[in-house]
Design an enzyme around this catalytic site. Structure first.
Site, short mmCIF file in Angstrom:
data_model
loop_
_atom_site.label_atom_id
_atom_site.label_comp_id
_atom_site.label_asym_id
_atom_site.label_seq_id
_atom_site.Cartn_x
_atom_site.Cartn_y
_atom_site.Cartn_z
N GLY A 8 12.09 -20.40 4.66
CA GLY A 8 11.99 -21.90 4.54
C GLY A 8 10.91 -22.67 3.83
O GLY A 8 10.64 -23.81 3.87
N GLY A 9 10.48 -21.79 2.83
CA GLY A 9 9.35 -22.12 2.12
C GLY A 9 9.50 -23.04 0.76
O GLY A 9 8.43 -23.73 0.01
N TYR A 138 20.14 -25.62 19.68
CA TYR A 138 18.71 -25.45 18.83
C TYR A 138 17.59 -25.41 19.90
O TYR A 138 16.80 -24.39 19.51
CB TYR A 138 18.55 -26.85 18.40
#
Ligand code: NAP
Length: 235
Positions: A8-9, A138
């Protein structure tokens, strides 16, 4: 020089962590769905797909060496009333937020085992402290991630590997602003700031600072911990 992989960078918290770890002097490779074109070590990989992860890591290892630091920041959320949540949607959220971490840890573990040293930081969510309506998949996935963190810490500690989780709360990222734009936050970010003890919204740099510490030598006696970074919104 140690090599870190940040999932997720390309955006938000993961981007902030990648920048911080580079400033700390680590080699950093990022894995994301839409990698940044400016970054030589940004790889396109879906964390729910072990084959894409393996392909990216083969290249990372060839260019930057074995991976002994892993920060799992890739994530996606879903707001849906439980009775309207399809099993496909449920599985997708679990797949990215929980199975993605399973695949990533399995992929880098051989490097950490060989080095007899490793650091894993899992970015979970402050929603795990007390639950969140309309976010059941989630919150279930992120709560599972906290549990996985604790179990892996016990299992991997004897191998010199620490595993911790950082559940962020209210961090100013594209994800947060998308939720605000859709009216899903229960008020604006500005209104939330007035209900936040430190009276500001968090930044990716706040999460990155915690990660920077947790991957340091100084944090070698800290493992299996869930370190909330949320401005006091959850205690
Ligand atoms: P963000 O700006 O949306 O960043 C998340 C990144 O993960 C995006 O670049 C996204 O790519 C990527 N991603 C999503 N699914 C992926 C997949 N299957 N494989 C690889 N990459 C994937 O969100 P953020 O706020 O920085 O969130 C980072 C982490 O913090 C997430 O795990 C999130 O759940 C957690 N978190 C954030 C907050 C907050 O207040 N912001 C609070 C609690 C927890 P695309 O954009 O291309 O989809």
């Amino acid at each position: 020089m140690k090599t870190a992989v940040v999932t997720g960078g390309a955006s938000g918290i993961g981007l902030g962590i990648a920048e911080r770890l580079r400033a700390d002097g680590l080699h950093v490779a990022t894995l994301d769905l839409n990698p940044s074109a400016d970054d030589d070590f940004a790889y396109r990989a879906d964390v729910s797909d072990p084959e894409q992860i393996a392909a990216a890591l083969t290249d990372v290892r060839a260019k930057l060496g074995p991976v002994t630091v892993l920060v799992n920041a890739a994530g996606m959320e879903k707001y849906r009333r439980f009775q309207n949540l399809s099993f496909e949607e449920w599985k997708q959220i679990i797949d990215v937020n929980l199975h993605g971490v399973f695949h990533m840890v399995q992929a880098v573990l051989p490097d950490m085992m060989s080095a007899e040293w490793g650091r894993v930081v899992n970015i979970s969510s402050s929603s795990t402290h007390s639950g969140q309506p309309f976010m059941s998949a989630y919150v279930a996935a992120k709560s599972g991630l906290n549990g996985l963190t604790k179990s892996l810490a016990l299992e991997l500690g004897p191998h010199g590997i620490t595993v911790n989780a950082v559940p962020p709360g209210f961090i100013d990222t594209p994800m947060l602003r998308r939720s605000e734009g859709k009216g899903l936050l229960g008020g604006t970010v500005e209104e939330h700031i007035q209900r936040t003890p430190v009276r500001r919204v968090g930044t990716p740099a706040d999460i990155a600072a915690a990660c920077s510490f947790l991957i340091s030598e100084d944090a070698g006696y800290i493992t299996g911990q869930i370190l909330g970074v949320n401005g006091g919104r959850n205690t």
